[in-house]
Write a protein that holds these residues in place. Structure first.
Motif, PDB file in Angstrom:
ATOM      1  N   THR A  17       0.833  -1.213   0.000  1.00 46.34           N
ATOM      2  CA  THR A  17       0.000   0.000   0.000  1.00 46.34           C
ATOM      3  C   THR A  17       0.864   1.258   0.000  1.00 46.34           C
ATOM      4  OG1 THR A  17      -0.122  -0.029   2.416  1.00 46.34           O
ATOM      5  CG2 THR A  17      -1.897  -1.113   1.216  1.00 46.34           C
ATOM      6  N   THR A  18       2.181   1.087  -0.094  1.00 47.60           N
ATOM      7  CA  THR A  18       3.082   2.246  -0.073  1.00 47.60           C
ATOM      8  C   THR A  18       3.764   2.404  -1.432  1.00 47.60           C
ATOM      9  OG1 THR A  18       4.800   0.824   0.836  1.00 47.60           O
ATOM     10  CG2 THR A  18       3.541   2.140   2.399  1.00 47.60           C
ATOM     11  N   PRO A  19       4.012   3.645  -1.838  1.00 46.23           N
ATOM     12  CA  PRO A  19       4.572   3.873  -3.180  1.00 46.23           C
ATOM     13  C   PRO A  19       6.014   3.405  -3.336  1.00 46.23           C
ATOM     14  CG  PRO A  19       4.349   5.932  -1.967  1.00 46.23           C
ATOM     15  CD  PRO A  19       3.676   4.899  -1.151  1.00 46.23           C
ATOM     16  N   TRP A  20       6.766   3.338  -2.238  1.00 43.15           N
ATOM     17  CA  TRP A  20       8.180   2.997  -2.387  1.00 43.15           C
ATOM     18  C   TRP A  20       8.385   1.584  -2.923  1.00 43.15           C
ATOM     19  CZ3 TRP A  20       9.830  -1.172   0.320  1.00 43.15           C
ATOM     20  CH2 TRP A  20       9.105  -1.541   1.441  1.00 43.15           C
ATOM     21  N   ALA A  21       7.477   0.668  -2.528  1.00 45.79           N
ATOM     22  CA  ALA A  21       7.605  -0.704  -3.027  1.00 45.79           C
ATOM     23  C   ALA A  21       7.408  -0.737  -4.543  1.00 45.79           C
ATOM     24  CB  ALA A  21       6.587  -1.609  -2.343  1.00 45.79           C
ATOM     25  N   TYR A  22       6.426   0.013  -5.022  1.00 42.39           N
ATOM     26  CA  TYR A  22       6.177   0.040  -6.467  1.00 42.39           C
ATOM     27  C   TYR A  22       7.308   0.769  -7.200  1.00 42.39           C
ATOM     28  CZ  TYR A  22       1.636  -1.783  -5.257  1.00 42.39           C
ATOM     29  OH  TYR A  22       0.634  -2.590  -4.773  1.00 42.39           O
ATOM     30  N   ALA A  23       7.915   1.734  -6.520  1.00 38.24           N
ATOM     31  CA  ALA A  23       9.075   2.402  -7.127  1.00 38.24           C
ATOM     32  C   ALA A  23      10.226   1.410  -7.305  1.00 38.24           C
ATOM     33  CB  ALA A  23       9.516   3.574  -6.246  1.00 38.24           C
ATOM     34  N   VAL A  24      10.421   0.541  -6.297  1.00 38.21           N
ATOM     35  CA  VAL A  24      11.476  -0.477  -6.397  1.00 38.21           C
ATOM     36  C   VAL A  24      11.142  -1.486  -7.488  1.00 38.21           C
ATOM     37  CG1 VAL A  24      12.597  -2.383  -5.176  1.00 38.21           C
ATOM     38  CG2 VAL A  24      12.220  -0.219  -4.000  1.00 38.21           C
ATOM     39  N   PHE A  25       9.868  -1.923  -7.544  1.00 36.92           N
ATOM     40  CA  PHE A  25       9.473  -2.872  -8.596  1.00 36.92           C
ATOM     41  C   PHE A  25       9.723  -2.262  -9.980  1.00 36.92           C
ATOM     42  CE2 PHE A  25       5.945  -4.495  -5.546  1.00 36.92           C
ATOM     43  CZ  PHE A  25       6.901  -5.187  -4.810  1.00 36.92           C
ATOM     44  N   THR A  26       9.355  -0.987 -10.116  1.00 35.55           N
ATOM     45  CA  THR A  26       9.535  -0.312 -11.411  1.00 35.55           C
ATOM     46  C   THR A  26      11.007  -0.203 -11.766  1.00 35.55           C
ATOM     47  OG1 THR A  26       7.525   0.988 -10.995  1.00 35.55           O
ATOM     48  CG2 THR A  26       9.014   1.791 -12.693  1.00 35.55           C
ATOM     49  N   ALA A  27      11.829   0.130 -10.773  1.00 31.92           N
ATOM     50  CA  ALA A  27      13.265   0.250 -11.022  1.00 31.92           C
ATOM     51  C   ALA A  27      13.853  -1.083 -11.464  1.00 31.92           C
ATOM     52  CB  ALA A  27      13.972   0.760  -9.760  1.00 31.92           C
ATOM     53  N   MET A  28      13.450  -2.169 -10.781  1.00 33.35           N
ATOM     54  CA  MET A  28      13.969  -3.491 -11.157  1.00 33.35           C
ATOM     55  C   MET A  28      13.525  -3.853 -12.565  1.00 33.35           C
ATOM     56  SD  MET A  28      15.565  -6.316 -10.760  1.00 33.35           S
ATOM     57  CE  MET A  28      16.042  -6.665  -9.061  1.00 33.35           C
ATOM     58  N   ALA A  29      12.244  -3.609 -12.878  1.00 28.51           N
ATOM     59  CA  ALA A  29      11.726  -3.958 -14.209  1.00 28.51           C
ATOM     60  C   ALA A  29      12.423  -3.138 -15.295  1.00 28.51           C
ATOM     61  CB  ALA A  29      10.215  -3.726 -14.252  1.00 28.51           C
ATOM     62  N   ALA A  30      12.615  -1.833 -15.037  1.00 24.03           N
ATOM     63  CA  ALA A  30      13.225  -0.958 -16.047  1.00 24.03           C
ATOM     64  C   ALA A  30      14.693  -1.324 -16.280  1.00 24.03           C
ATOM     65  CB  ALA A  30      13.100   0.496 -15.597  1.00 24.03           C
ATOM     66  N   LEU A  31      15.431  -1.499 -15.187  1.00 23.05           N
ATOM     67  CA  LEU A  31      16.863  -1.798 -15.333  1.00 23.05           C
ATOM     68  C   LEU A  31      17.093  -3.158 -15.968  1.00 23.05           C
ATOM     69  CD1 LEU A  31      18.183  -0.404 -11.922  1.00 23.05           C
ATOM     70  CD2 LEU A  31      18.692   0.479 -14.210  1.00 23.05           C
ATOM     71  N   SER A  32      16.364  -4.173 -15.505  1.00 22.38           N
ATOM     72  CA  SER A  32      16.564  -5.520 -16.058  1.00 22.38           C
ATOM     73  C   SER A  32      16.121  -5.564 -17.526  1.00 22.38           C
ATOM     74  CB  SER A  32      15.834  -6.570 -15.221  1.00 22.38           C
ATOM     75  OG  SER A  32      14.467  -6.257 -15.105  1.00 22.38           O
ATOM     76  N   SER A  33      15.078  -4.802 -17.887  1.00 21.47           N
ATOM     77  CA  SER A  33      14.651  -4.752 -19.290  1.00 21.47           C
ATOM     78  C   SER A  33      15.738  -4.129 -20.162  1.00 21.47           C
ATOM     79  CB  SER A  33      13.371  -3.927 -19.422  1.00 21.47           C
ATOM     80  OG  SER A  33      12.322  -4.506 -18.723  1.00 21.47           O
ATOM     81  N   PHE A  34      16.322  -3.044 -19.655  1.00 20.85           N
ATOM     82  CA  PHE A  34      17.392  -2.369 -20.409  1.00 20.85           C
ATOM     83  C   PHE A  34      18.561  -3.322 -20.670  1.00 20.85           C
ATOM     84  CE2 PHE A  34      21.479  -0.145 -20.187  1.00 20.85           C
ATOM     85  CZ  PHE A  34      21.371   0.680 -21.301  1.00 20.85           C
ATOM     86  N   PHE A  35      18.986  -4.015 -19.625  1.00 17.16           N
ATOM     87  CA  PHE A  35      20.147  -4.905 -19.797  1.00 17.16           C
ATOM     88  C   PHE A  35      19.778  -6.137 -20.628  1.00 17.16           C
ATOM     89  CE2 PHE A  35      21.680  -2.508 -16.092  1.00 17.16           C
ATOM     90  CZ  PHE A  35      22.944  -2.179 -16.567  1.00 17.16           C
ATOM     91  N   PHE A  36      18.533  -6.605 -20.508  1.00 17.35           N
ATOM     92  CA  PHE A  36      18.106  -7.756 -21.321  1.00 17.35           C
ATOM     93  C   PHE A  36      18.174  -7.412 -22.810  1.00 17.35           C
ATOM     94  CE2 PHE A  36      14.504  -9.864 -23.515  1.00 17.35           C
ATOM     95  CZ  PHE A  36      14.980 -11.163 -23.468  1.00 17.35           C
ATOM     96  N   VAL A  37      17.651  -6.251 -23.166  1.00 14.23           N
ATOM     97  CA  VAL A  37      17.686  -5.835 -24.580  1.00 14.23           C
ATOM     98  C   VAL A  37      19.132  -5.661 -25.049  1.00 14.23           C
ATOM     99  CG1 VAL A  37      17.076  -3.971 -26.168  1.00 14.23           C
ATOM    100  CG2 VAL A  37      15.401  -4.766 -24.498  1.00 14.23           C
ATOM    101  N   SER A  38      19.978  -5.073 -24.197  1.00 14.48           N
ATOM    102  CA  SER A  38      21.392  -4.886 -24.562  1.00 14.48           C
ATOM    103  C   SER A  38      22.088  -6.223 -24.784  1.00 14.48           C
ATOM    104  CB  SER A  38      22.117  -4.111 -23.451  1.00 14.48           C
ATOM    105  OG  SER A  38      21.547  -2.841 -23.287  1.00 14.48           O
ATOM    106  N   LEU A  39      21.829  -7.187 -23.880  1.00 19.04           N
ATOM    107  CA  LEU A  39      22.453  -8.509 -24.019  1.00 19.04           C
ATOM    108  C   LEU A  39      21.949  -9.217 -25.262  1.00 19.04           C
ATOM    109  CD1 LEU A  39      22.312  -9.663 -20.285  1.00 19.04           C
ATOM    110  CD2 LEU A  39      24.388  -9.230 -21.622  1.00 19.04           C
ATOM    111  N   LEU A  40      20.664  -9.047 -25.569  1.00 19.71           N
ATOM    112  CA  LEU A  40      20.093  -9.690 -26.753  1.00 19.71           C
ATOM    113  C   LEU A  40      20.701  -9.107 -28.026  1.00 19.71           C
ATOM    114  CD1 LEU A  40      18.024 -11.913 -27.163  1.00 19.71           C
ATOM    115  CD2 LEU A  40      16.254 -10.168 -27.395  1.00 19.71           C
ATOM    116  N   GLU A  41      20.872  -7.787 -28.052  1.00 24.19           N
ATOM    117  CA  GLU A  41      21.495  -7.153 -29.222  1.00 24.19           C
ATOM    118  C   GLU A  41      22.935  -7.626 -29.392  1.00 24.19           C
ATOM    119  OE1 GLU A  41      18.996  -2.926 -29.332  1.00 24.19           O
ATOM    120  OE2 GLU A  41      21.049  -2.993 -28.551  1.00 24.19           O
ATOM    121  N   GLN A  42      23.649  -7.726 -28.265  1.00 28.92           N
ATOM    122  CA  GLN A  42      25.034  -8.188 -28.319  1.00 28.92           C
ATOM    123  C   GLN A  42      25.094  -9.636 -28.824  1.00 28.92           C
ATOM    124  OE1 GLN A  42      27.054  -7.510 -24.641  1.00 28.92           O
ATOM    125  NE2 GLN A  42      29.027  -8.199 -25.402  1.00 28.92           N
ATOM    126  N   PHE A  43      24.163 -10.456 -28.360  1.00 24.25           N
ATOM    127  CA  PHE A  43      24.098 -11.853 -28.797  1.00 24.25           C
ATOM    128  C   PHE A  43      23.872 -11.932 -30.299  1.00 24.25           C
ATOM    129  CE2 PHE A  43      21.499 -15.625 -29.749  1.00 24.25           C
ATOM    130  CZ  PHE A  43      22.295 -16.627 -29.229  1.00 24.25           C
TER     131      PHE A  43
END
Length: 267
Positions: A17-43
């Protein structure tokens, strides 16, 4: 145990019920998505070079790009470990510190709830949060498996993928145990997050320090390094030594937290 589970449910209910948890979820999703796309392009780039020139003409370390499991997912888990190092302190910082700041922790200590139930409840609540956060990253291997499957068979080696993901969860559980102990020592959430990070980061980097030392210090530092212990599991190798090591760190951190709570109860 019923009391501990009730405290864990309360922790999760408050967190969602607090925004900080969703901020952390968003940060994890955004960062991992960025690196996933980068790794896929490199592959894809290395695969194109291999088709054009042959694998024998590429650098030796290009061999990991022969398949999606080693070239993308194993490397993604390595990145998620580093992201967790930054994310976990923000999830663990409020477990005790927030209640101390709001003066509700003193009330909790006056109830007939045992310190061990308080510690286990807080830890299980924190564990639920970090597992939800890390669970967001499972979408990437699932996506590769769906898109990459073809007539030649599955795109991923799932035993390797799942063992690496188990290493990620084990690392998250360890970060939460260390963060829980530090949160029990202060009523400042930011101080708890900062101290947790400053404990975990050097511990993770011990492997690099070990390379510049001589035996027997090198073997000792290598054994203590989180990075060394996680290295094999991330690549799909189940090592009993690593399981014992992380279980010991978690139990020791929970024991210290219990002693800290008990000391505050009788202070």
């Amino acid at each position: 145990m019923r009391t501990a589970l009730a405290i864990a449910r309360k922790e999760l209910a408050v967190a969602f019920t607090t925004p900080w948890a969703y901020a952390v979820f968003t940060a994890m999703a955004a960062l991992s998505s960025f690196f996933f796309v980068s790794l896929l392009e490199q592959f894809q780039q290395v695969q194109s070079l291999a088709r054009e020139h042959g694998w024998s003409r590429l650098p030796p370390d290009s061999v990991v790009y022969r398949n999606l499991t080693d070239g993308v997912v194993v490397q993604l888990w390595g990145v998620v470990l580093i992201i967790t190092l930054f994310v976990a302190p923000f999830l663990s910082m409020r477990l005790f510190a927030e209640e101390k700041r709001q003066k509700t922790f003193a009330l909790l200590l006056t109830t007939p709830v045992r310190p061990v139930d308080i510690v286990l409840g807080k830890y299980l609540g924190g564990l639920g949060l970090i597992f939800v956060t890390l669970g967001l990253t499972l979408v990437f291997p699932v996506l590769l498996s769906v898109v990459g499957s073809g007539a030649s068979g599955p795109a991923l080696e799932w035993p390797t993928v799942l063992l690496g993901y188990g290493a990620v969860l084990l690392w998250g559980a360890t970060c939460m145990a260390v963060g829980l102990f530090i949160s029990a020592l202060t009523e400042s959430q930011m101080l708890a997050a900062f101290l947790t990070f400053t404990v975990l980061l050097p511990w993770m980097l011990l492997r690099g320090v070990a390379q510049s030392t001589a035996e027997p210090a090198r073997s000792f530092l290598n054994y203590l390094s989180f990075d060394t212990q996680l290295h094999g599991m991330i690549q799909g190798v189940l090592e009993m030594q690593a399981l014992v090591f992380f279980a010991s760190v978690i139990l020791f951190s929970l024991l210290l937290t219990h002693r800290a709570v008990e000391a505050q109860r009788y202070a």
